[in-house]
Write a protein that holds these residues in place. Structure first.
Motif, mmCIF file in Angstrom:
data_model
loop_
_atom_site.group_PDB
_atom_site.id
_atom_site.type_symbol
_atom_site.label_atom_id
_atom_site.label_comp_id
_atom_site.label_asym_id
_atom_site.label_seq_id
_atom_site.Cartn_x
_atom_site.Cartn_y
_atom_site.Cartn_z
ATOM 1 N N VAL A 82 34.822 -25.982 -15.480
ATOM 2 C CA VAL A 82 33.759 -24.980 -15.514
ATOM 3 C C VAL A 82 34.064 -23.888 -14.501
ATOM 4 N N ALA A 83 34.071 -22.639 -14.948
ATOM 5 C CA ALA A 83 34.267 -21.516 -14.039
ATOM 6 C C ALA A 83 32.938 -21.178 -13.366
ATOM 7 N N ARG A 84 33.011 -20.611 -12.185
ATOM 8 C CA ARG A 84 31.817 -20.205 -11.436
ATOM 9 C C ARG A 84 31.905 -18.707 -11.155
ATOM 10 N N VAL A 85 31.062 -17.952 -11.822
ATOM 11 C CA VAL A 85 31.084 -16.502 -11.694
ATOM 12 C C VAL A 85 29.970 -16.051 -10.765
ATOM 13 N N HIS A 86 30.313 -15.246 -9.767
ATOM 14 C CA HIS A 86 29.318 -14.671 -8.862
ATOM 15 C C HIS A 86 28.981 -13.273 -9.386
ATOM 16 N N PRO A 87 27.909 -13.111 -10.166
ATOM 17 C CA PRO A 87 27.607 -11.811 -10.771
ATOM 18 C C PRO A 87 27.234 -10.763 -9.726
ATOM 19 N N TYR A 88 27.752 -9.576 -9.940
ATOM 20 C CA TYR A 88 27.477 -8.469 -9.036
ATOM 21 C C TYR A 88 26.137 -7.828 -9.383
ATOM 22 N N ASP A 89 25.315 -7.606 -8.376
ATOM 23 C CA ASP A 89 24.027 -6.939 -8.562
ATOM 24 C C ASP A 89 24.227 -5.444 -8.295
ATOM 25 N N TRP A 90 24.125 -4.632 -9.360
ATOM 26 C CA TRP A 90 24.412 -3.201 -9.243
ATOM 27 C C TRP A 90 23.329 -2.451 -8.483
ATOM 28 N N ASN A 91 22.163 -3.037 -8.334
ATOM 29 C CA ASN A 91 21.095 -2.401 -7.553
ATOM 30 C C ASN A 91 21.208 -2.759 -6.072
ATOM 31 N N LEU A 92 21.424 -4.040 -5.788
ATOM 32 C CA LEU A 92 21.532 -4.489 -4.401
ATOM 33 C C LEU A 92 22.930 -4.305 -3.824
ATOM 34 N N ARG A 93 23.911 -4.047 -4.722
ATOM 35 C CA ARG A 93 25.304 -3.841 -4.307
ATOM 36 C C ARG A 93 25.865 -5.059 -3.578
ATOM 37 N N ARG A 94 25.629 -6.227 -4.141
ATOM 38 C CA ARG A 94 26.183 -7.451 -3.567
ATOM 39 C C ARG A 94 26.289 -8.506 -4.663
ATOM 40 N N PHE A 95 27.083 -9.534 -4.379
ATOM 41 C CA PHE A 95 27.260 -10.607 -5.342
ATOM 42 C C PHE A 95 26.123 -11.614 -5.243
ATOM 43 N N GLY A 96 25.713 -12.154 -6.386
ATOM 44 C CA GLY A 96 24.645 -13.135 -6.426
ATOM 45 C C GLY A 96 25.177 -14.554 -6.442
ATOM 46 N N PRO A 97 24.284 -15.540 -6.581
ATOM 47 C CA PRO A 97 24.696 -16.939 -6.634
ATOM 48 C C PRO A 97 25.533 -17.205 -7.883
ATOM 49 N N PRO A 98 26.379 -18.232 -7.834
ATOM 50 C CA PRO A 98 27.289 -18.482 -8.949
ATOM 51 C C PRO A 98 26.568 -18.938 -10.216
ATOM 52 N N ARG A 99 27.126 -18.546 -11.347
ATOM 53 C CA ARG A 99 26.657 -18.992 -12.650
ATOM 54 C C ARG A 99 27.791 -19.724 -13.346
ATOM 55 N N PRO A 100 27.497 -20.824 -14.011
ATOM 56 C CA PRO A 100 28.577 -21.580 -14.660
ATOM 57 C C PRO A 100 29.031 -20.909 -15.952
ATOM 58 N N LEU A 101 30.312 -20.988 -16.201
ATOM 59 C CA LEU A 101 30.910 -20.537 -17.456
ATOM 60 C C LEU A 101 31.751 -21.697 -17.973
ATOM 61 N N PRO A 102 31.235 -22.466 -18.933
ATOM 62 C CA PRO A 102 31.917 -23.686 -19.353
ATOM 63 C C PRO A 102 33.144 -23.382 -20.218
ATOM 64 N N PRO A 103 34.110 -24.308 -20.230
ATOM 65 C CA PRO A 103 35.305 -24.157 -21.066
ATOM 66 C C PRO A 103 34.999 -24.528 -22.518
ATOM 67 N N ALA A 104 34.157 -23.735 -23.158
ATOM 68 C CA ALA A 104 33.761 -23.974 -24.547
ATOM 69 C C ALA A 104 34.939 -23.690 -25.478
ATOM 70 N N PRO A 105 34.868 -24.153 -26.729
ATOM 71 C CA PRO A 105 35.960 -23.880 -27.664
ATOM 72 C C PRO A 105 36.286 -22.398 -27.788
ATOM 73 N N VAL A 106 35.243 -21.539 -27.776
ATOM 74 C CA VAL A 106 35.437 -20.087 -27.784
ATOM 75 C C VAL A 106 34.593 -19.499 -26.655
ATOM 76 N N VAL A 107 35.212 -18.666 -25.845
ATOM 77 C CA VAL A 107 34.515 -17.933 -24.791
ATOM 78 C C VAL A 107 34.781 -16.449 -25.024
ATOM 79 N N LEU A 108 33.726 -15.646 -25.003
ATOM 80 C CA LEU A 108 33.856 -14.207 -25.185
ATOM 81 C C LEU A 108 33.859 -13.515 -23.831
ATOM 82 N N ILE A 109 34.711 -12.524 -23.684
ATOM 83 C CA ILE A 109 34.727 -11.694 -22.492
ATOM 84 C C ILE A 109 34.579 -10.258 -22.964
#
Length: 203
Positions: A82-109
């Motif tokens: 499982v990947a852990r993405v720290h999403p960037y907050d464009w209003n606060l200009r900082r990274f937020g807490p991590p969100r999981p990105l599972p290794p599903a059969p298909v992942v869209l980017i």
């Protein structure tokens, strides 16, 4: 059958490209409709995870985020983790807490630069939203409103520079055109090149 059911089935049938994952990129100009299309395609894929590059890019790194994406996303997915993405907050200009990105059969980017040179070796397919730059940018400006006009001025210059140095469309497997109802799928330059090569080899 929904207009995306058949392409979704074809994507699921592809061999994995990033560990156990079929990583599918949706690239195109800002404002071209990538996010909406990716959301609909994810539903057709049975709820495939979607990584938005708006969560990876920052004000200071509009396009120089490749190393961070590789460390946070590509390397874990390649290992089937499982990947852990720290999403960037464009209003606060900082990274937020991590969100999981599972290794599903298909992942869209999805996002501008999703089909860039550094990512293509990990991709099962590269899809390009077939809408011109000026029309896309006008849509984006209208969507975000006058408060973001200054940002858009800087963005369009950065996007032009990025695609001039590292174009995605020439390597797209399919061009996706938004219609009044649904989407039209056309063979992309990469698919056309393979077809032409096959014909030449048969001659």
């Amino acid at each position: 059958m929904d207009d995306l059911d058949r392409p979704a089935a074809a994507l699921r049938a592809l061999p994995p490209s990033c560990g156990p994952v079929r990583l599918v990129a949706v690239d195109g100009h800002a404002g071209s409709g990538k996010s909406t299309f990716a959301g609909r395609l994810a539903v057709a894929l049975g709820g495939a995870p979607v990584l938005h590059l708006d969560d990876i890019a920052t004000h200071e790194e509009l396009f120089s985020w490749t190393d961070r994406l590789r460390a946070e996303v590509l390397e874990p997915l390649t290992r089937g983790e499982v990947a852990r993405v720290h999403p960037y907050d464009w209003n606060l200009r900082r990274f937020g807490p991590p969100r999981p990105l599972p290794p599903a059969p298909v992942v869209l980017i999805e996002g501008v630069g999703a089909g860039r040179r550094a990512l293509r070796p990990y991709l099962a397919r590269l899809l390009w939203m077939e809408r011109g730059a000026e029309e896309s940018w006008e849509r984006g400006r209208h969507r975000d409103g006058p408060a973001q006009y200054a940002f858009w001025d800087g963005w369009t210059a950065a996007e032009k520079e990025h695609f001039a140095a590292d174009p995605s469309r020439p390597f797209a497997h399919a061009l996706v055109r938004e219609c009044a109802v649904g989407y039209e799928w056309l063979p992309g330059p990469a698919a056309t090149a393979v077809a032409n090569q096959t014909v030449t080899e048969r001659d």
